[in-house]
Each structure stands twice: as C-alpha cells, then as structure tokens.
Design an enzyme around this catalytic site. Structure first.
Site, short mmCIF file in Angstrom:
data_model
loop_
_atom_site.label_atom_id
_atom_site.label_comp_id
_atom_site.label_asym_id
_atom_site.label_seq_id
_atom_site.Cartn_x
_atom_site.Cartn_y
_atom_site.Cartn_z
N GLU A 169 -16.03 49.63 -14.63
CA GLU A 169 -15.51 50.44 -15.73
C GLU A 169 -16.59 50.97 -16.67
O GLU A 169 -16.50 50.79 -17.89
CB GLU A 169 -14.45 49.63 -16.50
CG GLU A 169 -13.30 49.19 -15.62
CD GLU A 169 -12.33 48.21 -16.28
OE1 GLU A 169 -12.43 48.00 -17.49
OE2 GLU A 169 -11.48 47.65 -15.56
N ASP A 276 -1.49 46.89 -8.49
CA ASP A 276 -0.17 46.45 -8.95
C ASP A 276 0.61 47.71 -9.33
O ASP A 276 0.03 48.73 -9.69
CB ASP A 276 -0.20 45.43 -10.11
CG ASP A 276 -1.20 45.73 -11.20
OD1 ASP A 276 -1.42 46.92 -11.51
OD2 ASP A 276 -1.75 44.77 -11.77
O1 G3I Z 1 -10.38 32.71 -23.17
C1 G3I Z 1 -9.10 32.56 -23.73
C2 G3I Z 1 -8.70 31.14 -23.72
O2 G3I Z 1 -9.61 30.38 -24.46
C3 G3I Z 1 -7.28 31.00 -24.25
O3 G3I Z 1 -6.86 29.68 -24.11
C4 G3I Z 1 -6.33 31.90 -23.46
C5 G3I Z 1 -4.93 31.86 -24.03
O4 G3I Z 1 -4.15 32.91 -23.55
O5 G3I Z 1 -6.80 33.24 -23.49
C6 G3I Z 1 -8.05 33.27 -22.94
O6 G3I Z 1 -8.56 34.30 -22.17
C7 G3I Z 1 -7.76 35.33 -21.69
C8 G3I Z 1 -7.99 35.43 -20.19
O7 G3I Z 1 -7.41 36.59 -19.66
C9 G3I Z 1 -7.41 34.25 -19.46
O8 G3I Z 1 -6.05 34.20 -19.61
C10 G3I Z 1 -8.19 36.58 -22.39
O9 G3I Z 1 -7.79 36.53 -23.74
C11 G3I Z 1 -7.59 37.76 -21.71
O10 G3I Z 1 -8.16 38.95 -22.29
C12 G3I Z 1 -7.93 37.74 -20.23
O11 G3I Z 1 -7.38 38.87 -19.65
C13 G3I Z 1 -7.91 39.26 -18.40
C14 G3I Z 1 -8.53 40.64 -18.57
O12 G3I Z 1 -8.93 41.13 -17.29
C15 G3I Z 1 -9.76 40.60 -19.47
O13 G3I Z 1 -10.81 39.84 -18.90
C16 G3I Z 1 -6.77 39.29 -17.40
O14 G3I Z 1 -6.34 37.96 -17.14
C17 G3I Z 1 -7.23 39.95 -16.10
O15 G3I Z 1 -6.12 40.16 -15.26
C18 G3I Z 1 -7.85 41.29 -16.41
O16 G3I Z 1 -8.33 41.86 -15.22
C19 G3I Z 1 -8.89 43.15 -15.36
C20 G3I Z 1 -10.03 43.23 -14.37
O17 G3I Z 1 -10.95 42.19 -14.57
C21 G3I Z 1 -10.73 44.60 -14.47
N1 G3I Z 1 -9.79 45.68 -14.33
C22 G3I Z 1 -8.59 45.62 -15.19
C23 G3I Z 1 -7.89 44.27 -15.03
C24 G3I Z 1 -6.62 44.22 -15.84
O18 G3I Z 1 -6.89 44.33 -17.21
#
Ligand code: G3I
Length: 365
Positions: A169, A276
């Site tokens: 990205e 998805d």
């Molecule tokens: O780190 C915290 C953790 O400490 C806390 O306990 C937890 C509570 O909900 O949240 C935690 O992290 C979250 C993580 O997912 C694990 O659940 C983040 O806030 C959240 O932002 C993160 O979201 C991920 C996102 O990427 C950002 O990294 C999604 O699961 C994941 O599906 C998504 O995947 C992305 C791809 O990597 C790139 N392309 C888009 C795709 C969808 O957004």
C-alpha cells in the site's frame, strides 16, 4: 495418493491440523464435522490460501489462543494449501522493540503450515501501518534500520517462506505516493526494500501488494510505472498482489479482468491476496439472507473465474481469502456494519460463497 489419504483421514475425523506444543484450547471434543466432498485445496494445483490470526491479542480468532483454536486449525488445514499471517508478521508484532524480535507466534504459524503441507506467504515487510512506536519515532540511521528489519525477518524464514509482500500500500487511490515514515526518511525506499529482500533470500518471489488497484486505473498506473522503473534499474520484482477487498456491487468484473490483464501483459505474476466480498456495504441487511448468500456465490464464482481466465497458469501466484470464517473477518469491526464476507459461517460451515469459488476452480483448471 496423498490426496486419497487425506480424504480418508477427513472422513474418519482424524485431525490433520497438527501443530506441536503450546496448544492452549480444549476444543478438540467439539471439532465440527468436515464434509467429505473435495476440499478447495484438492480442486486445483494453484495455492489456495487463507489469512490466519495467531496472536493472543487477536484472541477470538487466533489459531493458537482462541477457545476455538483447534476448530480453526482443522478447517484451515483441510480446505487450504497456503497460509498468510493476518497480523503477526507485521513489524508491530514481530519487531516490537529495536533490539527485540518476537518470533513465537509467526513461528507457530510456520510450523502449523509445514505440518499440514501448506505453503507460506509473508505479509508484510514495509507498510505505513502496524508499526511499533520505536520504529515510528526512530531517530537513528533509517537506511540501516530498514536493512536490519528486512534482513533479519527474511533470513529467519528463508527456508520456509516462498514469497513476500515486500511493500504494501505505497500509493494512494489517485496514484500519488502515500506519505509514510518510510517515504519521509528514506529516499527511494521502495526499490531499496526489494533489493534487500532479494539479497536476504534470492529464491523468494517478491510482490507489491495493494487494494483498489483492480478498480482504479490511475492507482494501477502508478504500480506498473514503478515496475517499469524497477526493470530499467535491474531491481527485482515478480508480481502484484491484488487484495480484492470488494463488495457485492463494486468493482465490475470487467474492471477486474482489465486490471489483471495489464499485469499479465507485462509478464507479472498475479495473486489475489486478501479476498473478501462484503454483502452489506450500505448497511441495509441484518442477516445473510438466502438471496444475499446466492448473490455472494455468483460473485465469488465470477471473480475467481475472471482470475483463472485472465491469468495464465504460469503467472498465477494463487488466491488467498482474508480470514477463515465470517465471525473472524476484520470488516464488521472496521466499517461498523454487520457483514458476512468469507467462505465459511461462524459455525465453520461452508457457505454458498464456498460453492461459488469451488465451481470456478473446477470449471476453469
Ligand atoms: O494491538 C492491539 C492489541 O493490543 C489489543 O488487545 C487488540 C484489541 O482489539 O487490538 C490490537 O490490535 C489490532 C489488531 O488488528 C489485532 O486484532 C489492531 O488494533 C487492528 O488495527 C488490527 O487490524 C488489522 C489491520 O490489518 C491493521 O494491521 C486487521 O486485523 C487485519 O485484518 C488488517 O489486514 C489488512 C492487511 O494487513 C493489509 N491490507 C488491508 C487489510 C485489511 O485492513
């Protein structure tokens, strides 16, 4: 023969989804019935992948720590031939402090994949998001820091990981460069990242991964201009990952075919990397009705058919869906709208979406 043995094991309910040590769940007794009809992974020779949660921070969906971990592992290993870490290989989790790498969850996923004959795709090395705070606030030599991160992670997995989302990205939807810590602090950071990964693992396939490039030609222009620029400078890149976070209406299959074709014309490999299909983008539904489920079947079938018909066999990097069941998808939490975008429902049962994908795989070998 291997296929036959697996089929027998599934019918007999023998758990193939082994993974050594540290299994914290106690859910084996409630392992769901696995259907005896052919699994997706047995319907094609291209990698059919799934993004898996592993960490304790993603408790509800983790294949390691969730109360349903053994069901999640069983389903993943039976249906899919490839895995990617939804989160645990991102810098935020794998490199939480400058002098500390946290391999435990990512290694768990790699062992799970190897134990079950699955390939592993690495996601992701350089992204504007999912950064540890030490990295975001770094004050040292940025080129050296990027080199340490890439070299350490890619070397750690060089015998197990066959392909990487090197940069994720890096462009905005209008095709301009996305501002990030990397663009701010490192000149020509994208090219440098590909050179570093290739040096650490010359056998790995190197992908650029992004969303909306199937729908926004200007964004794909930027990506393909980058590839041309790389080729003029002998910088390695093998393919493009189309995330395909799409919905029931958007984009058109014609647009998707055109975008794939542009990559194929340049000899690039093409992956569907994070598929998805949201069925409730306008928040008009409260459940996945049979009508919506049927539309989703057709949409999955049409998108996968577009891929198989447009991308020749040698350029197919595979198809990965971004999550195992509707209960573990990132989309409802992100959009604050209920949705059911994946192939399996919350009870681990195949949806009509699964049938649509299967129909496409079988019809277009
Ligand atoms: O780190 C915290 C953790 O400490 C806390 O306990 C937890 C509570 O909900 O949240 C935690 O992290 C979250 C993580 O997912 C694990 O659940 C983040 O806030 C959240 O932002 C993160 O979201 C991920 C996102 O990427 C950002 O990294 C999604 O699961 C994941 O599906 C998504 O995947 C992305 C791809 O990597 C790139 N392309 C888009 C795709 C969808 O957004």
């Amino acid at each position: 023969m291997q296929k036959f043995i697996r089929h027998l094991a599934i019918v007999a309910g023998i758990g193939l989804a082994a993974c050594g040590g540290g299994q914290s769940d106690q859910s084996a007794a409630t392992t769901p019935t696995i259907p005896s009809s052919p699994m997706l992974r047995d319907q094609t020779t291209i990698p059919i992948g799934v993004a898996l949660a592993v960490g304790s921070f993603e408790q509800a969906s983790s294949i390691r720590y969730s109360p349903q971990a053994s069901q999640l592992r069983n389903l993943a290993a039976h249906e899919f031939s490839s895995v990617v870490a939804e989160n645990v290989m991102k810098p935020e989790f794998i490199h939480p402090q400058e002098d500390q790498y946290n391999w435990s969850d990512a290694d768990y996923l790699v062992k799970f994949a190897k134990d079950n004959g699955m390939r592993i795709h690495g996601h992701t090395l350089v992204w504007y998001n999912a950064l540890p705070s030490w990295m975001s606030n770094y004050t040292g030599d940025w080129d050296a820091m990027l080199a340490d991160h890439i070299t350490t992670v890619v070397s750690h997995y060089s015998s197990d990981i066959n392909s990487w989302d090197v940069v994720n990205e890096a462009f905005l939807d209008d095709g301009s460069a996305r501002p990030s810590i990397w663009s701010t602090h490192i000149s020509d950071y994208i090219a440098k990242a590909y050179v570093l990964v290739h040096a650490a693992d010359p056998d790995a396939e190197l992908y650029y991964n992004d969303y909306n490039i199937e729908a926004m030609p200007k964004k794909l222009d930027a990506v393909l201009n980058m590839v041309t620029n790389f080729r003029n400078r002998d910088i390695p890149i093998d393919g493009i990952g189309f995330q395909l976070h799409i919905d029931r209406y958007w984009p058109s299959v014609t647009d998707i075919r055109q975008a794939f074709s542009r990559c194929v014309a340049m000899g690039l490999k093409v992956r569907i990397s994070e598929l998805d299909i949201r069925m409730n983008p306008n928040n008009t539904a409260t459940t996945l009705t049979p009508e919506l489920a049927e539309l989703q079947r057709q949409r999955y079938r049409d998108v996968i058919t577009a891929y198989l018909e447009t991308v020749p066999y040698d350029l197919r990097g595979g198809i990965t869906v971004w999550g195992l069941t509707d209960a573990t998808s990132w989309t409802p939490g992100y959009y604050h709208i209920p949705d059911w975008p994946l192939l399996f429902d919350a009870n681990f049962q195949r949806k009509p979406a699964w049938t649509g994908m299967s129909e496409a795989l079988i019809a277009t070998p």
